[in-house]
Write a protein that holds these residues in place. Structure first.
Motif, PDB file in Angstrom:
ATOM      1  N   LEU A  92      92.469  93.149  39.114  1.00  0.00           N
ATOM      2  CA  LEU A  92      91.914  93.518  37.810  1.00  0.00           C
ATOM      3  C   LEU A  92      91.642  95.023  37.728  1.00  0.00           C
ATOM      4  O   LEU A  92      91.878  95.652  36.694  1.00  0.00           O
ATOM      5  N   ILE A  93      91.148  95.585  38.829  1.00  0.00           N
ATOM      6  CA  ILE A  93      90.914  97.033  38.856  1.00  0.00           C
ATOM      7  C   ILE A  93      92.236  97.780  38.694  1.00  0.00           C
ATOM      8  O   ILE A  93      92.334  98.772  37.963  1.00  0.00           O
ATOM      9  N   GLY A  94      93.264  97.302  39.389  1.00  0.00           N
ATOM     10  CA  GLY A  94      94.573  97.934  39.269  1.00  0.00           C
ATOM     11  C   GLY A  94      95.148  97.825  37.869  1.00  0.00           C
ATOM     12  O   GLY A  94      95.710  98.780  37.346  1.00  0.00           O
ATOM     13  N   ARG A  95      94.983  96.650  37.276  1.00  0.00           N
ATOM     14  CA  ARG A  95      95.563  96.407  35.945  1.00  0.00           C
ATOM     15  C   ARG A  95      94.860  97.200  34.849  1.00  0.00           C
ATOM     16  O   ARG A  95      95.506  97.796  33.975  1.00  0.00           O
ATOM     17  N   TYR A  96      93.526  97.235  34.883  1.00  0.00           N
ATOM     18  CA  TYR A  96      92.787  97.852  33.782  1.00  0.00           C
ATOM     19  C   TYR A  96      92.242  99.244  34.106  1.00  0.00           C
ATOM     20  O   TYR A  96      91.831  99.957  33.185  1.00  0.00           O
ATOM     21  N   GLY A  97      92.209  99.617  35.356  1.00  0.00           N
ATOM     22  CA  GLY A  97      91.687 100.922  35.723  1.00  0.00           C
ATOM     23  C   GLY A  97      92.756 101.885  36.216  1.00  0.00           C
ATOM     24  O   GLY A  97      92.976 102.950  35.634  1.00  0.00           O
TER      25      GLY A  97
END
Length: 211
Positions: free
Chosen positions: A199-204
């Motif tokens: 999720l961090i990779g996808r949205y951040g």
């Protein structure tokens, strides 16, 4: 060709500088080295789990870490390839690996809520989740640097795979030191670090991969 066109071409050529072509093997080697260094640090700081060197581990330990390793390797291969896009390329491998690994939290939840199993949902189990996330940083940084050198055409997908791959390998590295080998613990807390990293990779991280 008129003089104006020749002058324009000459001006563009004058500013051009040679660049090193992207070599996928170099990218894989860089990420592999990052994972190796991470594992060494984890084992040095936390020590190897009991039975690791002698092979006396549970089936759950082998299955969970094996699936996470497959997920991590498939995501890393996709990310390294995405740095140099090409026509007709698809990156469906990680999707299948994610589908396989998606069974683990379901099995963990069923085991944790089953009769005679208590405490696996306690917040103390989050310690492994935090360690898994910490162990994913170096691999994630290596993948990020590699993608920044290239030109990924789908930053969001690249960011998702970057996070999932780094999180999976970080969880595997931490798993070599974790003494709890129950499916409830491994399926919930060790997979949770992968989900959070993805999720961090996808949205951040993805917003920094645009070119």
């Amino acid at each position: 060709m008129d003089d104006a066109t020749q002058a324009l071409i000459a001006g563009i050529a004058a500013d051009a500088t040679p660049v090193r072509p992207i070599n996928r093997m170099r990218g894989l080697a860089m990420v592999g080295l990052a994972f190796l260094l991470t594992e060494i640090v984890v084992l040095f700081a936390l020590g190897a789990r009991q039975g690791l060197m002698s092979g006396q581990v549970s089936v759950f330990f082998v299955v969970v870490n094996g699936l996470l390793l497959i997920l991590g390797l498939s995501c890393i291969a996709a990310v390294v390839t995405m740095a140099s896009p090409q026509v007709g390329a698809n990156h469906d491998g990680p999707k299948w690996a994610m589908a396989m690994a998606g069974v683990l939290p379901l099995a963990g939840l069923l085991a944790a809520t089953g009769a005679g199993v208590n405490g696996h949902l306690h917040v103390q189990g989050a310690h492994c989740m935090y360690l898994g996330l910490a162990a994913s940083l170096l691999v994630g940084a290596a993948l990020f640097v590699w993608l920044r050198r290239g030109a990924p055409v789908s930053p969001r997908l690249a960011g998702l795979y970057l996070g999932a791959g780094a999180g999976a390998l970080g969880s595997v590295a931490n798993g070599m030191a974790c003494s709890d080998e129950s499916i409830a613990h491994l399926g919930i807390w060790h997979v949770a670090s992968v989900v959070i990293a993805a999720l961090i990779g996808r949205y951040g991280v993805s917003r920094w991969l645009r070119w």
